[in-house]
Enzyme design. Sequence first.
Site, PDB file in Angstrom:
ATOM      1  N   TYR A 101     -15.327  -7.357  11.974  1.00 12.98           N
ATOM      2  CA  TYR A 101     -13.964  -7.847  11.760  1.00 12.98           C
ATOM      3  C   TYR A 101     -13.202  -6.804  10.946  1.00 12.98           C
ATOM      4  CZ  TYR A 101     -10.015 -10.513   9.958  1.00 12.98           C
ATOM      5  OH  TYR A 101      -8.749 -10.916   9.648  1.00 12.98           O
ATOM      6  N   GLU A 188      -4.708  -7.110  13.216  1.00 13.36           N
ATOM      7  CA  GLU A 188      -6.089  -7.581  13.139  1.00 13.36           C
ATOM      8  C   GLU A 188      -6.867  -7.238  14.403  1.00 13.36           C
ATOM      9  OE1 GLU A 188      -7.397 -11.857  11.816  1.00 13.36           O
ATOM     10  OE2 GLU A 188      -7.440 -11.806  13.999  1.00 13.36           O
TER      11      GLU A 188
END
Length: 379
Positions: A101, A188
């Site tokens: 992530y 993101e």
Amino acid sequence: MNLHEYQGKELFARYGLPVLPGQVAGTPEEARDIAAQLGGLVVIKAQVQAGGRGKAGGVKLAHDPDEACDRARDILALTIKGLPVRKVLVAKAADIAKEYYLSIVMDREKKAPLIMLSAEGGVEIEEVARFAPEKILKLHIPVEGLRPYVARSLMMQVFPDFAQAQQAAAILLKLYTVFMDGDCSLAEINPLAVTTEGRVIALDAKVSLDDNAEFRHVDWDHWRDPEDESGWSRLAREKGLSYVKLDGDIGCIVNGAGLAMATMDLIKHYGGEPANFLDIGGSSNPEKVTAALEIINGDGHVRAILFNIFGGITRCDDVANGIVASLKESPLPVPLVIRLTGTNEEAARQILSDFGLGATTSMDEAVRMVIARAQEVNA
Ligand code: GDP
Ligand code: MN
């Protein structure tokens, strides 16, 4: 403004971030054609602005064009978190070895961009954030910017393989450029995937652009998806009104964001539910008033409307003229309560009373009155 994944990836690609080739499709047949062009295993992904598409059945693999067509048909029939899927991204599928992530988000409290990085990426990142927050590394980026050695040392804490850490560091540096150049509030990548061949790629893209910077990005119009915006939101944006629809039944038209918040608080305080936040802004353009009434009337749940105007730069008589002009054109189906005070309030009251309308100067009284009117309509 939030970008769809396919748009975010288009932006990423411009900055040299590694994404797999793909195209967006609106029909199963288009998906089949794209899959045929790409060849091999493809992934079909719902293009809605909601997280958790994977868990909701909005991400599926397909081995050949016919299967891509079938999967696209399934996904285009879905509604994910209340959002109907109108488009799918058809992209070359990756062979994933591990999911990380990575994101950069604006931390308003620290007034600096914040990098978040975790080896526990993928669809469970919300759970990681809640139950094992220590597994997410956080680093603020100072005003001087992000140095390559900082990016590398950060990645080496998370990637066991040096070559992969280097690829990930290069991705982070490019993501930071996307974030800064693009005036993003969020950029993101989840998952930031390592393939079985050891390549690090962005398999998803979630980008939020800061609307306050719109004036310096002529290209943003190209990102705006007219189908994602309700007609009323679009009218509000075009007329320069700040409008947020809410679930209540009391429509509010207010000048100034602070007063609009206070108005909503007071409505809640007296047991009412605001139907919207609507700030007509500091100028007093009768056209804005007309547009505001049109927008509120378009919300079928509104049972009564409150005007709350504190005249400063905004002139109360201009607002009154706007109200009268609008009502002459189309009478309101619901009761209207007007509170105005400040610049030119005498003239405003005269204009309104000539038209048979009253106005109070007390916000408290106006709010209680509009709630009572809404309840009468409900009864
Ligand atoms: P989200 O659930 O809305 O965040 O959608 P993502 O794009 O992140 O996809 C969810 C999950 O689907 C990922 O975490 C992957 O496990 C899987 N996925 C996405 N793209 C691919 C792909 O190209 N190949 C494979 N094997 N899995 C994928
Ligand atoms: Mn994702």
